[in-house]
Structure formats: structure tokens, C-alpha cells
Design a protein around this motif. Sequence first.
Motif, mmCIF file in Angstrom:
data_model
loop_
_atom_site.group_PDB
_atom_site.id
_atom_site.type_symbol
_atom_site.label_atom_id
_atom_site.label_comp_id
_atom_site.label_asym_id
_atom_site.label_seq_id
_atom_site.Cartn_x
_atom_site.Cartn_y
_atom_site.Cartn_z
ATOM 1 N N HIS A 1 0.827 -1.203 0.000
ATOM 2 C CA HIS A 1 0.000 0.000 0.000
ATOM 3 C C HIS A 1 0.866 1.261 0.000
ATOM 4 O O HIS A 1 2.009 1.264 0.463
ATOM 5 N N LEU A 2 0.307 2.335 -0.537
ATOM 6 C CA LEU A 2 0.858 3.681 -0.439
ATOM 7 C C LEU A 2 -0.136 4.497 0.380
ATOM 8 O O LEU A 2 -1.324 4.516 0.049
ATOM 9 N N ALA A 3 0.341 5.163 1.430
ATOM 10 C CA ALA A 3 -0.564 5.727 2.429
ATOM 11 C C ALA A 3 -1.477 4.580 2.869
ATOM 12 O O ALA A 3 -0.993 3.489 3.145
ATOM 13 N N PHE A 4 -2.795 4.795 2.914
ATOM 14 C CA PHE A 4 -3.689 3.689 3.251
ATOM 15 C C PHE A 4 -4.474 3.219 2.031
ATOM 16 O O PHE A 4 -5.623 2.783 2.142
ATOM 17 N N ASN A 5 -3.842 3.286 0.877
ATOM 18 C CA ASN A 5 -4.440 2.753 -0.338
ATOM 19 C C ASN A 5 -4.061 1.280 -0.459
ATOM 20 O O ASN A 5 -3.130 0.911 -1.179
ATOM 21 N N ASP A 6 -4.770 0.432 0.292
ATOM 22 C CA ASP A 6 -4.553 -1.009 0.229
ATOM 23 C C ASP A 6 -5.039 -1.542 -1.124
ATOM 24 O O ASP A 6 -5.857 -0.904 -1.800
ATOM 25 N N PRO A 7 -4.588 -2.732 -1.524
ATOM 26 C CA PRO A 7 -5.001 -3.267 -2.830
ATOM 27 C C PRO A 7 -6.513 -3.245 -3.097
ATOM 28 O O PRO A 7 -6.926 -2.902 -4.206
ATOM 29 N N PRO A 8 -7.363 -3.571 -2.115
ATOM 30 C CA PRO A 8 -8.797 -3.567 -2.430
ATOM 31 C C PRO A 8 -9.376 -2.192 -2.761
ATOM 32 O O PRO A 8 -10.418 -2.100 -3.416
ATOM 33 N N VAL A 9 -8.731 -1.109 -2.294
ATOM 34 C CA VAL A 9 -9.292 0.236 -2.496
ATOM 35 C C VAL A 9 -8.392 1.133 -3.336
ATOM 36 O O VAL A 9 -8.752 2.269 -3.635
ATOM 37 N N ALA A 10 -7.213 0.645 -3.704
ATOM 38 C CA ALA A 10 -6.292 1.460 -4.496
ATOM 39 C C ALA A 10 -6.881 1.753 -5.868
ATOM 40 O O ALA A 10 -7.449 0.870 -6.510
ATOM 41 N N ASN A 11 -6.741 3.002 -6.306
ATOM 42 C CA ASN A 11 -7.286 3.420 -7.602
ATOM 43 C C ASN A 11 -6.302 4.398 -8.231
ATOM 44 O O ASN A 11 -6.155 5.517 -7.752
ATOM 45 N N PHE A 12 -5.637 3.974 -9.297
ATOM 46 C CA PHE A 12 -4.649 4.826 -9.947
ATOM 47 C C PHE A 12 -5.287 6.045 -10.613
ATOM 48 O O PHE A 12 -4.583 6.987 -10.977
ATOM 49 N N LYS A 13 -6.613 6.023 -10.786
ATOM 50 C CA LYS A 13 -7.319 7.150 -11.405
ATOM 51 C C LYS A 13 -8.352 7.751 -10.451
ATOM 52 O O LYS A 13 -9.382 8.271 -10.872
ATOM 53 N N ASP A 14 -8.077 7.667 -9.167
ATOM 54 C CA ASP A 14 -9.006 8.178 -8.162
ATOM 55 C C ASP A 14 -9.380 9.627 -8.482
ATOM 56 O O ASP A 14 -8.500 10.452 -8.728
ATOM 57 N N PRO A 15 -10.674 9.979 -8.458
ATOM 58 C CA PRO A 15 -11.076 11.340 -8.804
ATOM 59 C C PRO A 15 -10.962 12.347 -7.669
ATOM 60 O O PRO A 15 -11.137 13.550 -7.885
ATOM 61 N N VAL A 16 -10.676 11.881 -6.453
ATOM 62 C CA VAL A 16 -10.596 12.777 -5.293
ATOM 63 C C VAL A 16 -9.182 12.782 -4.733
ATOM 64 O O VAL A 16 -8.389 11.870 -4.979
ATOM 65 N N LYS A 17 -8.866 13.822 -3.968
ATOM 66 C CA LYS A 17 -7.532 13.941 -3.379
ATOM 67 C C LYS A 17 -7.394 13.168 -2.080
ATOM 68 O O LYS A 17 -6.334 12.633 -1.757
ATOM 69 N N VAL A 18 -8.472 13.113 -1.300
ATOM 70 C CA VAL A 18 -8.466 12.452 0.006
ATOM 71 C C VAL A 18 -9.761 11.665 0.115
ATOM 72 O O VAL A 18 -10.825 12.140 -0.305
ATOM 73 N N LYS A 19 -9.691 10.452 0.678
ATOM 74 C CA LYS A 19 -10.911 9.666 0.793
ATOM 75 C C LYS A 19 -10.902 8.802 2.057
ATOM 76 O O LYS A 19 -9.860 8.580 2.681
ATOM 77 N N ARG A 20 -12.092 8.324 2.397
ATOM 78 C CA ARG A 20 -12.261 7.389 3.511
ATOM 79 C C ARG A 20 -12.156 5.974 2.967
ATOM 80 O O ARG A 20 -12.765 5.657 1.941
ATOM 81 N N VAL A 21 -11.402 5.113 3.645
ATOM 82 C CA VAL A 21 -11.194 3.754 3.154
ATOM 83 C C VAL A 21 -11.327 2.740 4.286
ATOM 84 O O VAL A 21 -11.146 3.058 5.463
ATOM 85 N N SER A 22 -11.633 1.508 3.903
ATOM 86 C CA SER A 22 -11.545 0.368 4.811
ATOM 87 C C SER A 22 -10.159 -0.240 4.694
ATOM 88 O O SER A 22 -9.605 -0.330 3.593
#
Length: 250
Positions: A139-160
Amino acid sequence: MMDLLNLSVSTSRAQMGAAAAADVAARIVQLLEKQEEVSVIFAAAPSQLELYRALIDTDVDWSRVNAFHMDEYVGLSEDSPQSFRRYLKEHFFDMLPFCRVHLLRGEADDATEECIRYGQLLEEYSPDLVCLGIGENCHLAFNDPPVANFKDPVKVKRVSLDDTCRQQQVNDGCFPSFDAVPAEALTLTIPTLFEIPYLYCVVPGPSKAQAVKWTLEEPVSERFPSTILRKHPNTTLYLDQDSASLIANG
């Protein structure tokens, strides 16, 4: 294939931290020669301690540096022993005269609004560099594999947080048990990090050796989020002998 990624392997954690700190400090000094302030995003983890200890002793005008951090657990106050804000303040932020320190509030009543607020600050101050690590699950920051998105449309998000990530927090000594680790966090997204001009990634220790191998050898994909670092034009990966032990010539 490492693509664009620069690799620095040191014989010890202390040497690794010193090498990374020298490069980070040099970049900040260089940027301050042509702009009034520099903004930096910092990771909060025991893996970064050698870097931060070395940075404290560098010749940087910290009064012209704005500090951000990468993530925070949902529901934890700044006073909580496991809070990333508290960790960074105790080990780094409070030891230097930063111009501004912007903190992400995990206990905010409205997590969505907090993500928007912090994203707007990132827009306003336009970070110049990032000091980051890699998780055991890449993971990078808290972008774990299930929630990681290389094209995420937001700068900051809530994740599990996935189970590997939560167990890492126990392995790092941050929590006494798996069940004590919060299940959610607020995190900067991968595009937010990737779009910043300079990335300095510090990854020591035997527990990170497999993640380092995946980072360097697996196809670039959200299954292994840290593989995206190989596509960034100005990223350096700093390893010690333990974390480099599974790679060729490591």
C-alpha cells in the motif's frame, strides 16, 4: 524491470535514513532558492524514524516549509497514542519550526467534509515532495489493494483497511492486537501522491522485503499499488540490506 525508479541500497537503517535525508534536504534547499515556501507530505510510521532523525540535523530553513501528512485513522483523536498526528508531532513536527503544519482530523464529525477540507489545503499549497513508505501489502498511504485506484477522482478519501494492513500495525508495535486496530482511515489517494514532483520512499527492514520485491518485479497494477512508483519520473526508493534481501544483487 524498475522503469524510471531510482534505487538506493544502504548497509544499515541509519545509513539509509541519512542518505534519504541528505537528498530530501538538498531538494528543499534547491526549491527554496527559487520559491518562498516549500510544502512537504510526510508519512507516519516507525519505518520513517531514521529519516526524520537525520532530517532534524540538516541545514534546512524549516520556517519556510509547510508540512502535511498522508493519513489518519477514523475516530482517533489527536491525543490518542496511536494517532498519526501525535506520532509525527512527537517524533518530528514539534522538533522543527515549520511555517505551517496541516493535520488531517480522523475524529471529524463528517469524514467526507474533512476529506474535502484537506484536499482543498493540498490544492492551495501544492506539495513539492513526499516522504513516504510502502506497506507489507504494497500500500501507499492507506491505499490497500482492495481500495487502491490509480485514477481516483478525489484527493483524500475514507477507506476500509484490509487485514494485512491492520496486522502490520500490530507488527509495528502500534497496537496491542488486531482487533484494536481501527477498521477505517482517511488517506491521500494515489493520484494525489503520484502527481507531486519528487517522491522519496524509505522502506527498511526484513518485513518489507517481499513488498519491495513485488514493487520492483510485478506488473504495474492496483493489485500491488506501490508498483506505480516505477512510472514516476522523480522517485527514489531507499532500502537497507534487510528490505533489499530478495531482489537481484540485493
